[in-house]
Every structure is written in structure tokens, then in C-alpha cells.
Write a protein that holds these residues in place. Structure first.
Motif, short mmCIF file in Angstrom:
data_model
loop_
_atom_site.label_atom_id
_atom_site.label_comp_id
_atom_site.label_asym_id
_atom_site.label_seq_id
_atom_site.Cartn_x
_atom_site.Cartn_y
_atom_site.Cartn_z
N VAL A 32 18.04 57.32 -47.65
CA VAL A 32 17.30 58.13 -46.68
C VAL A 32 15.80 57.92 -46.84
O VAL A 32 15.06 57.70 -45.87
N ILE A 33 15.34 57.94 -48.10
CA ILE A 33 13.90 57.76 -48.36
C ILE A 33 13.46 56.37 -47.92
O ILE A 33 12.41 56.19 -47.29
N PHE A 34 14.31 55.36 -48.21
CA PHE A 34 13.95 53.99 -47.85
C PHE A 34 13.86 53.84 -46.33
O PHE A 34 12.92 53.23 -45.80
N ILE A 35 14.86 54.40 -45.62
CA ILE A 35 14.84 54.31 -44.16
C ILE A 35 13.61 55.01 -43.60
O ILE A 35 12.95 54.51 -42.68
N GLY A 36 13.27 56.18 -44.17
CA GLY A 36 12.08 56.88 -43.71
C GLY A 36 10.83 56.05 -43.91
O GLY A 36 9.95 56.00 -43.05
N ALA A 37 10.75 55.37 -45.08
CA ALA A 37 9.58 54.55 -45.35
C ALA A 37 9.50 53.38 -44.38
O ALA A 37 8.42 53.06 -43.86
N SER A 69 6.74 63.05 -40.18
CA SER A 69 8.13 62.55 -40.21
C SER A 69 8.45 61.93 -41.55
O SER A 69 9.55 62.13 -42.08
N LEU A 70 7.50 61.19 -42.11
CA LEU A 70 7.73 60.58 -43.43
C LEU A 70 7.98 61.67 -44.47
O LEU A 70 8.89 61.56 -45.29
N GLY A 71 7.19 62.75 -44.39
CA GLY A 71 7.38 63.85 -45.33
C GLY A 71 8.75 64.50 -45.17
O GLY A 71 9.39 64.87 -46.15
N ARG A 72 9.23 64.58 -43.92
CA ARG A 72 10.56 65.17 -43.71
C ARG A 72 11.64 64.29 -44.29
O ARG A 72 12.60 64.79 -44.89
N PHE A 73 11.51 62.98 -44.12
CA PHE A 73 12.49 62.06 -44.72
C PHE A 73 12.49 62.21 -46.24
O PHE A 73 13.55 62.24 -46.87
N GLY A 116 7.56 70.86 -48.89
CA GLY A 116 7.86 71.79 -47.80
C GLY A 116 6.61 72.51 -47.33
O GLY A 116 6.37 72.64 -46.14
N ARG A 117 5.79 72.93 -48.31
CA ARG A 117 4.56 73.63 -47.93
C ARG A 117 3.62 72.70 -47.17
O ARG A 117 3.00 73.09 -46.18
#
Lengths: 142, 95
Positions: A32-37, A69-73, A116-117
């Protein structure tokens, strides 16, 4: 039943099953993190290539949206990895491993909290900017 | 799997560098770009942490996260100060 050489659920089988599940879940989090990046990378490349933009649009607004969006991933991947940590507590045999587990879980929980913050703060900033732009384009903001 | 995750972490770090250059060209500001780079490096650290957990990778991820948090807080503080001085107009200032 003295010569019982089989168990209903042998401990080694439990170890193997939990180990496999932990690997799958942690790999899912990393994916998930890789896809977000990769997604954010492509968006930033497009942002850099696209020179022309609407007259009123601020460059920082698009940038903030992609970073959000990156932070959400990142937060989603962290949740997966925390799930893996919780699973791993089922089969932590030594104090060294338990210590590592506690440290990892503490880091991930702290990161998740601050992430989250930050996401919340950035979301408010994006909304404020877009409301500001809308108000400036059509009518004076109330 | 650890080797695969290490490769993925390297790729993410490279993506972060290129994205930061793109964003810097696009925005011509320093603060948001530094925050973005820290985000990507944190992602790389998290991917590496998913492999074989060791005290080294733990310390690495923890320090990356701490640096990132500090940077983010400091930059946001500075940006909001500049914004307030400008009458609340802009979200950030040029570095």
C-alpha cells in the motif's frame, strides 16, 4: 492417553500459520505504501510537466492535495503493519523479540497518530484555500 | 522478501528525490518541498521496517519519523508566522 503423540493444534502449526499471516499482512502494508509513493510520484511528474494552469489556481493547492493523498496512503499502510504487530504478539517467544515488537508498535502508533493530525491540518488548509479561491472568483467571501 | 522490500524502499527514496525536484521547480519554495521529501523518506523507512525487524532498522525508522515530525512542525510554525505577517494571505513563504 499416555502415549499421545499428536495434538489437535500443534504449536508449530500455529507458529507457521501466524508467521505466514503476519508476512502477508505486512507485505500488504508495504505494498500500500509503495503504491501510494508511485501514485504521488506520477502526480508530481504530471504537475511538473503541466506548465499551464488556470489563472486563479495556486500551485500550492495542487501540491497540497497530492501530499494529502500520500499521507493517507502512509496511514493506511501503517494500519496494516500495526495489524501485523498485533498478530505477531500471539507467538513472541523471547524477551528480545517482545522488546522489538513493543518498540515497533510504539513507533508505528506514534507515527499514525501524528500522521492523522497532520492529514487533518492539511485537509483543513486545502478546504480553506479552495473556499478562498471560490469566494474570490465569484463573490466576496462572507 | 527482505531483499524485495529493500529494493522497494530504494525505489521510493529515488521517487521522493525526483518528486522533490519536480515540486521545487513547480513551486519555487523550499519548505513544502522539504516536507515532501521527508514524507517519501518516511515511506521508504516504513517499507524497510516491514521486512526483517532489527534494532538497526528500528532506530532508523524512529529517527526518520522524529526528524520528519520536527521538520514538519517547525516549517508549519514558520509558514504560519509568515502568513500572519502578510495578513493571512499566503500559506507559505519562499525560503
Amino acid at each position: 492417553m499416555s502415549g499421545m503423540d499428536w495434538d489437535l493444534l500443534p504449536e508449530s502449526a500455529l507458529h507457521r500459520a501466524v508467521d505466514l499471516t503476519v508476512r502477508l499482512v505486512e507485505f500488504g502494508g508495504a505494498a500500500v505504501i509503495f503504491i501510494g509513493a508511485v501514485w504521488a510520484f506520477v502526480q508530481f511528474l504530471l504537475l511538473g510537466v503541466r506548465r499551464r494552469r488556470p489563472r486563479n489556481a495556486r500551485p500550492i493547492a495542487g501540491f497540497n492535495r497530492i501530499r494529502l493523498s500520500l499521507g493517507r496512503f502512509l496511514a493506511l499502510g501503517l494500519e496494516f503493519q500495526l495489524a501485523g504487530d498485533v498478530l505477531r504478539t500471539a507467538i513472541a517467544p523471547s524477551f528480545d523479540q517482545i522488546g522489538q515488537l513493543a518498540a515497533i508498535a510504539a513507533i508505528r502508533t506514534g507515527l499514525n497518530f501524528f500522521l492523522g493530525r497532520e492529514i487533518e491540518a492539511e485537509r483543513r488548509e486545502v478546504e480553506r484555500l479552495s473556499a478562498h479561491d471560490r469566494g474570490g472568483a465569484t463573490a466576496p467571501a462572507p | 522478501m527482505t531483499a524485495l522490500l529493500g529494493q522497494a524502499a530504494l525505489w521510493v527514496a529515488a521517487f521522493g528525490l525526483i518528486s522533490a525536484v519536480c515540486a521545487a521547480i513547480h513551486l519555487r519554495q523550499v519548505q513544502p518541498v522539504v516536507a515532501l521529501l521527508a514524507d517519501f523518506l518516511l515511506a521508504a523507512g516504513l517499507i524497510r521496517l516491514a521486512g526483517e525487524p532489527s534494532w538497526d532498522s528500528l532506530a532508523l525508522a524512529a529517527s526518520t519519523g522524529a526528524v520528519r515530525l520536527l521538520l514538519g512542525a517547525a516549517l508549519r510554525h514558520r509558514a504560519s508566522g509568515i502568513g500572519a505577517r502578510r495578513g493571512g494571505g499566503g500559506g507559505g513563504g519562499s525560503g
